[in-house]
Design an enzyme around this catalytic site. Sequence first.
Site, PDB file in Angstrom:
ATOM      1  N   CYS A 132       1.185  -0.299  -1.408  1.00 53.34           N
ATOM      2  CA  CYS A 132       1.043  -1.748  -1.569  1.00 53.34           C
ATOM      3  C   CYS A 132      -0.138  -2.095  -2.472  1.00 53.34           C
ATOM      4  CB  CYS A 132       0.877  -2.419  -0.220  1.00 53.34           C
ATOM      5  SG  CYS A 132       2.380  -2.315   0.746  1.00 53.34           S
ATOM      6  N   HIS A 133      -1.313  -1.590  -2.141  1.00 49.74           N
ATOM      7  CA  HIS A 133      -2.478  -1.970  -2.938  1.00 49.74           C
ATOM      8  C   HIS A 133      -3.334  -0.771  -3.328  1.00 49.74           C
ATOM      9  CE1 HIS A 133      -1.228  -5.335  -0.366  1.00 49.74           C
ATOM     10  NE2 HIS A 133      -1.260  -5.968  -1.503  1.00 49.74           N
ATOM     11  N   GLY A 134      -2.735   0.439  -3.257  1.00 43.95           N
ATOM     12  CA  GLY A 134      -3.374   1.610  -3.822  1.00 43.95           C
ATOM     13  C   GLY A 134      -4.566   2.180  -3.072  1.00 43.95           C
TER      14      GLY A 134
ATOM     15  N   TYR B 294      -1.916 -13.517  -5.733  1.00 40.83           N
ATOM     16  CA  TYR B 294      -1.813 -12.125  -5.305  1.00 40.83           C
ATOM     17  C   TYR B 294      -2.654 -11.237  -6.225  1.00 40.83           C
ATOM     18  CZ  TYR B 294       0.616  -8.038  -3.363  1.00 40.83           C
ATOM     19  OH  TYR B 294       0.931  -6.865  -2.748  1.00 40.83           O
ATOM     20  N   ARG B 298      -5.821  -8.787  -5.197  1.00 41.57           N
ATOM     21  CA  ARG B 298      -5.885  -7.346  -5.458  1.00 41.57           C
ATOM     22  C   ARG B 298      -6.995  -6.963  -6.424  1.00 41.57           C
ATOM     23  NH1 ARG B 298      -0.038  -5.141  -6.818  1.00 41.57           N
ATOM     24  NH2 ARG B 298      -0.426  -6.369  -8.673  1.00 41.57           N
TER      25      ARG B 298
END
Lengths: 168, 421
Positions: A132-134, B294, B298
């Site tokens: 998902c976000h590494g 989003y 991130r």
Amino acid sequence: MEKKTKRRDFLFTATYAVGAVGAGAVIWPMIDQMNPDASVKALASTEVDVSAVNPGKTITVLWRGKPVFIRRRTQEEIAEAKSVKLEDLKHPEKDEDRVKNPEWLVMLGVCTHLGCVPLDQKGDYNGWFCPCHGSHYDTSGRIRKGPAPTNMEIPEYKFVDANTIKIG
Amino acid sequence: MSEHEYTPKSKVGKWFNDRLPLLTLANHLTDYPTPKNLNYWWTFGGILTFCLITQIVTGLVLAMHYIAHADMAFQSVEHIMRDVNYGWLIRYIHANGASMFFLAVYIHIFRSLFYGSYKSPREVIWIIGIIIYLLMMAAAFLGYVLPWGQMSFWGATVITNLFSAIPLVGEGIVTWLWGGYSVDNPTLTRFFTLHYLIPFLILGLVVLHIWALHVPGNNNPIGIDIKKPSKDTVPFHPYIVIKDGFALLMFMIVFAFFVFYTPNILGHADNYIEANPLVTPAHIVPEWYLLPFYAILRSVPDKLLGVIAMLSAILILAALPWLDTSKIRSAVFRPLYKQFYWILVADVLILGYVGAMPAEGLYLLIARIATAYYFLHFLVILPVLGFKERTTPVPLSITEPILGGSPNLAAVKKKDSFKDQ
């Protein structure tokens, strides 16, 4: 004119106070009804037969609606997990403190970033990688790189016998 | 605001209006003086009202066939698609309607940004609008969970986990939101309830939004205060009604194109796989309209700070009327702001693009730069620009540049002349 506390002020304060308690008593059940109910709490433990799991294999079981990874680690993985210096870790934990038996790693398969299920045997540290976000985890499930703040969680578990693990 | 007293012509009308002045309200709405230079960017308010009603009506119909239970939700959506008469059409309108709603709201918001519609005296309209936008995002997220596909489930997991970033009470809040130890049936049933509730909250706020608009009246492309009613205004009906109606027809062509020709292009194929708590889809992304935020989430390597950055990116908009220090509303007369405006548009589009890409390498670097610029625009560029920028002369009225020859420069140089009309 001197300002004195009158009987009416007392009555107002008392009314507000009783009203606030009453409102709280009504609001709390409305909030608490959303917390886990008795039927959810009842599903607290799971027993798993691990006799068929060979070294280098991971099984995933569902516990409280969440995946639990049970990995039978190879000797290299154990050595790798033990050789890491604590100061290199974002969330310092010794491998020994994360396992009951070094061969078996039992942990919640939930990324501590935003709750995705990391992929087995992926990433830069031969452990897990969250798509998902590494976030990268090592062979002990410790966070090494990426946005996750902590190591993957170790649930409460015990070995009922050599081949059976009870989670919860 | 019509100044004159309104009296219905018929006796029955008068009798009723004396008891409940609905006819006075209707008369106010039809006569409402509107700047005559409103361009097509001003038609999106009407389009958004259409979107809201479409979502409520189609949603009501879907709720007659949908079953909010973890074991049956996915099947019931397929049942709607295959068995229910015109179920496919109603669901595709509802699903694409969400995207159309956001398309229209983004145009509406960026129109405000260009023409300075958020500035005094329209701050309250703007803030109500931001609250509506937040509720729209909540409704869209909750609705996306209901089909109980893989993206539904993992989207719900990721978004609810944002709350776990809150120190101390975070985990407790997440468990409370879930009603369990993971996203499961209790989560689905409460999400359905809230998804049903929010559109009606939005409807109420839309009434307040329009009410607050009708106090100062519409802003306009040259951003000056105008005398109402005057030769600068036209009555809302029929002039604006017809213009809005035409724009709505054009919008419905785009809407219908998506519904009938590419109904799934804005969705994710993974959501046609039933939710599986053991497997996360390899590439998890939100719907297109949430991608810029989003990307901001991130781009920050820390969990709590990432969540704070994402929320700030939305909430900073509420402070915009005070962050923008320029007295001139319309970008037409602000040569520098106009350029920064288009850079911001590009920045948000870039954030949207990198939000859809994997968070690594060059994409991550671009996301970080674009995030930094986004905040720079609102926190540094806008406040400074208001003091430094040399604006061009503002006309005294809408008709002046046409009927009165060139703008009255002498009058404009008196700094406040555009305000005290």
